[in-house]
Motif scaffolding. Sequence first.
Motif, short mmCIF file in Angstrom:
data_model
loop_
_atom_site.label_atom_id
_atom_site.label_comp_id
_atom_site.label_asym_id
_atom_site.label_seq_id
_atom_site.Cartn_x
_atom_site.Cartn_y
_atom_site.Cartn_z
N LEU A 133 -1.29 5.99 0.96
CA LEU A 133 -0.21 5.34 0.23
C LEU A 133 -0.69 4.03 -0.40
CD1 LEU A 133 2.74 4.89 -0.62
CD2 LEU A 133 3.17 3.95 1.67
N LEU A 134 -1.41 3.24 0.38
CA LEU A 134 -1.93 1.98 -0.15
C LEU A 134 -2.91 2.23 -1.29
CD1 LEU A 134 -2.48 0.06 3.21
CD2 LEU A 134 -0.53 -0.11 1.64
N GLN A 135 -3.73 3.27 -1.14
CA GLN A 135 -4.67 3.62 -2.20
C GLN A 135 -3.94 4.06 -3.46
OE1 GLN A 135 -6.95 6.58 -0.08
NE2 GLN A 135 -8.59 5.13 0.43
N LEU A 136 -2.89 4.84 -3.29
CA LEU A 136 -2.12 5.32 -4.43
C LEU A 136 -1.49 4.16 -5.20
CD1 LEU A 136 -0.86 7.73 -6.02
CD2 LEU A 136 1.07 7.58 -4.44
N LEU A 137 -0.92 3.21 -4.48
CA LEU A 137 -0.32 2.05 -5.14
C LEU A 137 -1.37 1.32 -5.97
CD1 LEU A 137 1.92 0.66 -2.26
CD2 LEU A 137 2.64 2.07 -4.20
N HIS A 138 -2.55 1.15 -5.40
CA HIS A 138 -3.64 0.48 -6.12
C HIS A 138 -4.04 1.27 -7.37
CE1 HIS A 138 -7.22 -1.96 -6.78
NE2 HIS A 138 -7.93 -0.84 -6.83
N GLU A 139 -4.16 2.59 -7.21
CA GLU A 139 -4.55 3.44 -8.33
C GLU A 139 -3.52 3.39 -9.46
OE1 GLU A 139 -4.89 7.22 -6.49
OE2 GLU A 139 -6.70 6.68 -5.36
N ARG A 140 -2.25 3.26 -9.10
CA ARG A 140 -1.19 3.24 -10.11
C ARG A 140 -0.94 1.83 -10.67
NH1 ARG A 140 2.13 8.01 -9.83
NH2 ARG A 140 0.72 9.67 -9.16
N GLY A 141 -1.73 0.87 -10.24
CA GLY A 141 -1.56 -0.49 -10.74
C GLY A 141 -0.34 -1.20 -10.19
N ILE A 142 0.09 -0.80 -9.00
CA ILE A 142 1.27 -1.40 -8.37
C ILE A 142 0.81 -2.45 -7.36
CG2 ILE A 142 3.31 -0.97 -6.94
CD1 ILE A 142 3.36 1.87 -8.13
#
Length: 213
Positions: A133-142
């Motif tokens: 989840l943390l990685q996804l947020l980073h990938e999405r620029g969040i």
Amino acid sequence: PDAIYAYDPVLVGERGAVLLRPGKDVRLGEPDALVADLERAGVPVVGRIEAPGTVEGGDTLWLDRETLLVGHGYRTNAAGIGQLAAAFSDAEVIVFDLPHWNGEAEVMHLMSLISPLDDDLALVYPRLAPVRLLQLLHERGIETVEVPDEEFETMGANVLALGPRCVLALEGNDETRLRMEQAGVEVRTYRGDEISRKGDGGPTCLTRPLLRG
């Protein structure tokens, strides 16, 4: 008394509402109880989670219009997630395993760990958040605002977005509030001693958004 937490029995998407099936037996009647209200609001019911599937709204989060995040835990199981993905087949459904925390008797929803603040900002308790989840947020620029350890169990991570960078939060989580304000978020608060703290349900739990702004 759990019926005041209207976020859990139904999930609304672009085409309409899907009636969920709570993982807590005493809440099984809640989805049907909302049908008349949904119809009056002009929201069609387009699906339903059936046994043995279970899904609670607190384990779901629309990251954007095309991305649905789902937590797999004690209240939301694999059968329910499969049905949910089929009901929202036009969305990308991303599933995360949730932590055991204090066990099956004490609910740990996905939204116990994350609340959206804006399209590019989220409030997160990172110590228990799934790595993916943390990685996804980073990938999405969040970007993220982190909830401190001492304010996690007082529902510091549970805030309701009223609009971009404008939220409703429980009183008392002062450090979390300060961190959100430093990130440019307007924070409004309420006491919640009876309707929130006694039932472990924050402002998000008390609502069911029907339209995304």
